[in-house]
Design an enzyme around this catalytic site. Structure first.
Site, short mmCIF file in Angstrom:
data_model
loop_
_atom_site.label_atom_id
_atom_site.label_comp_id
_atom_site.label_asym_id
_atom_site.label_seq_id
_atom_site.Cartn_x
_atom_site.Cartn_y
_atom_site.Cartn_z
N VAL A 147 6.84 -47.93 87.49
CA VAL A 147 6.02 -48.43 86.39
C VAL A 147 4.55 -48.48 86.82
O VAL A 147 4.24 -48.96 87.91
CB VAL A 147 6.51 -49.83 85.95
CG1 VAL A 147 5.57 -50.44 84.92
CG2 VAL A 147 7.93 -49.73 85.37
N THR A 149 0.34 -49.45 86.71
CA THR A 149 -0.47 -50.65 86.49
C THR A 149 -1.20 -50.61 85.16
O THR A 149 -1.62 -51.64 84.65
CB THR A 149 -1.48 -50.81 87.63
OG1 THR A 149 -2.10 -52.09 87.51
CG2 THR A 149 -2.56 -49.76 87.60
N GLY A 231 1.02 -40.55 88.50
CA GLY A 231 0.16 -39.43 88.82
C GLY A 231 0.93 -38.25 89.38
O GLY A 231 2.11 -38.34 89.69
N CYS A 282 -1.95 -42.41 78.43
CA CYS A 282 -2.11 -41.06 78.99
C CYS A 282 -2.49 -40.03 77.95
O CYS A 282 -3.11 -39.02 78.26
CB CYS A 282 -0.82 -40.63 79.67
SG CYS A 282 0.63 -40.77 78.60
N LEU A 455 6.16 -39.73 78.35
CA LEU A 455 5.98 -38.49 77.60
C LEU A 455 6.11 -37.28 78.53
O LEU A 455 5.27 -37.06 79.40
CB LEU A 455 4.60 -38.48 76.92
CG LEU A 455 4.23 -39.75 76.14
CD1 LEU A 455 2.87 -39.58 75.48
CD2 LEU A 455 5.29 -40.10 75.11
N ASP A 553 35.51 16.97 66.62
CA ASP A 553 34.70 15.98 67.34
C ASP A 553 33.25 16.04 66.86
O ASP A 553 32.34 16.44 67.60
CB ASP A 553 34.76 16.23 68.86
CG ASP A 553 36.14 16.04 69.43
OD1 ASP A 553 36.85 15.14 68.96
OD2 ASP A 553 36.51 16.82 70.33
N THR A 631 45.23 14.29 56.05
CA THR A 631 46.07 15.50 55.99
C THR A 631 46.73 15.77 57.34
O THR A 631 47.29 16.84 57.55
CB THR A 631 45.22 16.71 55.58
OG1 THR A 631 44.19 16.91 56.55
CG2 THR A 631 44.61 16.48 54.20
N HIS A 771 43.76 14.51 71.73
CA HIS A 771 43.86 13.08 71.99
C HIS A 771 45.31 12.61 72.09
O HIS A 771 45.66 11.82 72.99
CB HIS A 771 43.14 12.32 70.86
CG HIS A 771 43.24 10.84 70.96
ND1 HIS A 771 42.70 10.11 71.99
CD2 HIS A 771 43.85 9.93 70.14
CE1 HIS A 771 42.95 8.82 71.82
NE2 HIS A 771 43.66 8.69 70.70
#
Length: 916
Positions: A147, A149, A231, A282, A455, A553, A631, A771
């Site tokens: 805290v 002063t 500070g 501040c 803050l 493809d 098809t 495939h």
């Protein structure tokens, strides 16, 4: 609040906020030295910590109702003593204004209580049984509260109240020059809390604070969190303690007043704020930065309201008096009035002078007035325009005060200035048209800004938090998450027409549409299928046009060829006619027709869950619907959300998946596959088999898809040999295989596939194999790889609780009639029979046994296998498979497939069979 000054005394890990009036000569001990202090039972610090620790352990069990009562009574007690505490602070520190300290004390009690009175801070705060989700608040433990002063009573009250609301114990380390008033504030809160039921010793204050005791407190093993206000050196010491810390940085608030501002309001607000408690908050203003157009009016108003511009020799005297000899602001001016400061500087001003104004041109070491000054002295900058004001404000913040607070006075009706200001300022609080001292601490000039006397300044100011500190910063959050499955889905075309002769009946459903564009390949035109479809469309009242140039493809350039004609024709129906390639080309053309700026790299980006994909897929169907007419009997593309397109220039194949690509109508007419060539029927049929098996064993398999997957597999085993051997002479077999392809598509459109397809995609592209053939070569090897009790890795999906694929393969065997004579638990034998049946089917259809048999040379395979394994791992089908593979495991499967390792049980030799 994080009031700071830049005096050398702050270079030590100070217990307070600003430097001592008479800085100590000795160098403060380093934290490493202090950490060696023994915590003996008789040590005052150790005794205090132990007392609060025991109290907090009991307090942590209190219910919310009890905590709220204690919080309220402590706030009432602090508020009732606001004047006495203010007098004690002024008497002990000889700084500030008593009447303003009364407001600070009242704020610390009343506003903090009002903000958090109904905020839950104990136990379960969110519970959603359906989602299996619960959040629980728990206290942090012991909080070391440093805290200053400058605010010795209000900050002590604030931090103790936050601790009480959050069931934490608080040990306050006061500044030595304010130890008595701070201790009294802590005592008032403590006694009221105990009277309300809190454990004795829940908050405490160090009786004889020193730099050593503050540092030792921050390093004490029982302290869980440091809440440090002070500070830069003290904040650095807190963060260097090895403990979680919330330290807040220095302020150096710039205030811009532009030519659009209400000058009277701006000047009055600044003076009220700067003189509040003689500027010991501040966030207090440190410099007024005024545009040239407004400067004269602002100066006149300042003088009219009681400010005084210090010039000439007096300015030099003031600068000297302000300087501590090291180009920092001396502690002797902190919290003093303008008249007192002037007198100490060697000149006199009227006693009623509110603030001393000093014209300045630069920011930095050479200008002491550009520093933070915790007293009623303000720098005054006149700048050419708003841009120059922004530059000066940023210079001030980066010189000292980054992250804290900045203020702009302007016309809110013209938000451009505010937008520019908020983008340029590197501060956690950006205030518009309000006094910064009481504006920044919140809930006075803006009710959404949380009230706080600590803050945060964020990373700009070297802090961990950029907002106003509150109860959430003093809480641990437990999250309890129970396993839940995601909502699953089943998405298919809205309309699926099937049966012999379905083509004509289904196309007549398009009546009312205007133009249809058919996308197909040359074979469909040669077979007369295009004319047949076109005649039905025309009879239904639709104009139609065809693009019959789809190549196997298809690549992007091929699709763009169709797209040019598509755009010119402007259809409201797109018809995909053919096998997998026309289906892919039509889907991609549809996508590009509806969305000109399609980015294939984005929409083909792999995903773990299609609902959570990074790149949002564009919406389709606004200009045209998609009708798919297969098809061939295998790809299932007529009902799936998948398409593949290749960029020939880069060689990149883009597999694209999204339910937007699902056709609107599918027409599955067996008449269109009666003349399907034998080899094509074989390969597409085996593709269907793989679709069914992989979708049934996928980690996305569900009750909605399992029946279709099983039926597709059964139909293949029963009808594929007949369909291949007899062709159109067995229309039933051809029809059943056509339906099997679509049924399997419905399943894997929602359950997805696995690593057999991942590897087949790469093998087919690299070695130019069909495939379906690539799938057939790999399928049994993949089954053997998957069917283990303890896989190296398991798929990541909540509904997949443990490896179940062995049982899934056994169910396929059961459903297809392969388990005769076996018991329910004969899982291994059923898997053997499934593999045997697949291999027997391939042999009957004349499918090669290995990649070598299919024409892949050993040098080619060895040169490509590593890349194939890596590409297969990255395939979209891999994450949804029954087993999540390592790349090395994929390589081994590919190697086994190339070498012809027999996957049948008891037949692990290398075999060869060339296709016939």
């Amino acid at each position: 609040m994080s009031e700071t000054s830049n005096s050398p005394a702050d270079d030590a890990p100070s217990v307070g906020l600003e430097p001592e009036a008479d800085p100590p000569e000795a160098t403060a001990p380093t934290p490493d030295i202090v950490r060696l202090r023994p915590y003996e039972p008789g040590d005052a610090l150790a005794s205090t910590v132990e007392r609060v620790r025991q109290a907090q352990a009991r307090y942590a069990t209190f219910a919310q109702r009890d905590v709220d009562r204690i919080f309220r009574d402590a706030a009432v007690a602090a508020a009732s003593q606001r004047i006495n505490l203010a007098k004690a602070a002024v008497d002990e520190t000889s700084m500030g204004v008593l009447e303003d300290k009364v407001i600070k004390n009242q704020f610390a009690a009343e506003y903090i209580y009002n903000q958090y009175r109904d905020t839950p801070t104990c136990g379960v705060i969110e519970d959603d049984p359906g989602a299996g989700f619960r959040r629980i608040y728990e206290p942090i433990g012991l909080v070391a509260a440093v805290v200053p002063t400058t605010n010795p009573t209000s900050t002590a009250v604030f931090k103790c109240l936050l601790g009480l609301k959050t069931r934490n114990g608080v040990i306050v380390s006061p500044h030595p020059r304010a130890k008595r008033c701070t201790a009294e504030a802590v005592r008032i809160v403590h006694d009221a809390a105990v009277a309300a039921g809190a454990p004795e010793g829940i908050v405490a204050c160090l009786e004889e604070p020193t730099i050593e005791s503050a540092t030792a407190l921050m390093h004490h093993p029982d302290v869980s969190l440091i809440l440090a206000t002070g500070g830069p050196a003290m904040v650095k010491a807190a963060y260097s303690s090895g403990k979680p810390a919330i330290g807040v940085g220095a302020g150096n608030t710039p205030v811009i007043i532009d030519e659009r501002a209400d000058v009277q309001m701006a000047v009055s607000s600044v003076l009220m704020s700067k003189t509040f408690d003689n500027s010991m908050i501040c966030a207090a203003e440190q410099a007024m930065i005024v545009t040239e157009q407004a400067a004269e009016a602002v100066r006149t108003e300042l003088v009219h309201r009681g400010a005084l511009f210090v010039t000439g020799d007096d300015r030099a005297r003031l600068a000297k008096a302000l300087n501590d000899g090291h180009d920092h602001v001396t502690a002797t001016v902190v919290g003093q009035s303008a008249a007192v400061i002037a007198e100490r500087a060697g000149f006199r001003v009227p006693a009623e002078t509110k603030a001393l104004m000093v014209d300045c041109d630069e920011v930095g070491e050479a200008e002491i007035f550009s520093r933070e000054k915790l007293c009623p002295i303000l720098a005054f900058y006149t700048v050419p325009d708003f841009d120059a004001a922004i530059t000066t404000a940023r210079d001030m913040l980066f010189f000292g005060g980054a992250g804290h607070t900045s203020v702009l006075y302007t016309d809110e009706g013209q938000p451009d200035r505010i937008a520019t200001f908020q983008d340029a300022m590197v501060t956690g609080r950006i205030l518009i048209n309000m006094p910064s001292s009481l504006g920044a601490i919140g809930d006075v000039y803006n009710f959404r800004l949380a009230p706080s006397l600590t803050l945060g300044c964020g990373s700009w100011g070297g802090n961990s938090v950029s907002e106003n500190i509150g109860v959430t910063h003093l809480l641990n959050v437990k999250t309890v998450a129970a396993r839940r499955t995601h909502m699953q889905w089943y998405q298919v075309p809205p309309k699926i027409y099937f049966d012999t002769g379905a083509l004509e009946q289904a196309l007549t459903e398009l009546r009312g549409r205007e133009r249809a564009f058919i996308i197909t390949d040359p074979t469909m035109e040669q077979l007369g299928y295009v004319r047949r479809v076109g005649d039905i469309l025309q009879a239904t009242g639709l104009h139609w046009r065809v693009f019959a140039g789809v190549r196997p493809d298809p690549d992007i350039d091929n699709v763009r060829e169709s797209l040019a004609e598509l755009i010119a024709f402007e259809p409201d129906v797109i018809v995909a006619l053919g096998g997998g390639s026309p289906m892919d080309a039509a889907k991609i053309a549809w996508l590009m027709y509806e969305n000109k700026e399609t980015d294939f790299e984005e929409i083909s980006l792999r995903f773990m869950d299609i609902r959570k994909r990074i790149c949002k897929f564009p919406e389709l169907g606004r200009r045209a619907i998609m009708v798919s007419i297969p098809t061939t009997s295998g790809s299932g593309s007529e009902v799936t959300p998948f398409a593949v397109v290749t960029d020939r220039r880069t060689g990149v194949k883009y597999p694209i998946a999204d339910y937007q690509l699902t056709p609107d109508v599918a027409i599955v007419d067996p008449e269109l596959v009666m003349t399907l060539p034998e080899t094509l029927a074989t390969h597409t049929g085996l593709d269907v088999l793989t679709h069914g098996i992989e979708s049934f064993t996928s980690i996305f398999s569900s009750n909605m898809t399992e029946g279709q997957a099983l039926e597709a597999v059964r139909l293949v085993f029963k009808y594929l040999p007949r369909s291949v051997k007899h062709g159109a002479a067995d229309p039933t077999a051809r029809a059943k295989m056509h339906y099997a392809g679509t049924i399997a598509g419905l399943s894997f459109a929602n359950a997805f596939l696995g690593i057999c397809h991942s590897m087949a995609h790469q093998v087919g592209a690299a070695y130019h194999l069909p495939h379906g053939l690539a799938n057939a070569l790999l399928l049994s090897h993949v089954i053997r790889y998957n069917a283990v009790e303890s896989p190296t890795k398991m798929g990541v999906m909540p509904q997949y609780r443990y490896p179940i694929v062995r049982g899934r393969y056994a169910r396929i065997a059961d459903y297809c009639g392969l388990s005769d004579g076996l018991g329910h638990d004969d899982v291994e034998a059923k898997i053997d029979r499934l593999v045997d049946a697949i291999e027997a089917l391939k042999e009957e259809l004349g499918v090669p046994f290995s990649l070598r048999d299919a024409g892949v040379s050993e040098p080619t395979f060895l040169a490509t296998v590593d890349d194939l394994a890596m590409q297969a791992f990255d395939d979209q089908c891999t994450p949804t498979g029954a087993r999540y593979p390592l790349i090395s495991e994929l390589k081994q499967i590919l190697t086994d497939c190339f070498q012809g390792v027999d996957p049948r049980r008891g037949h692990r030799q290398t075999l060869s069979r060339v296709a016939h």
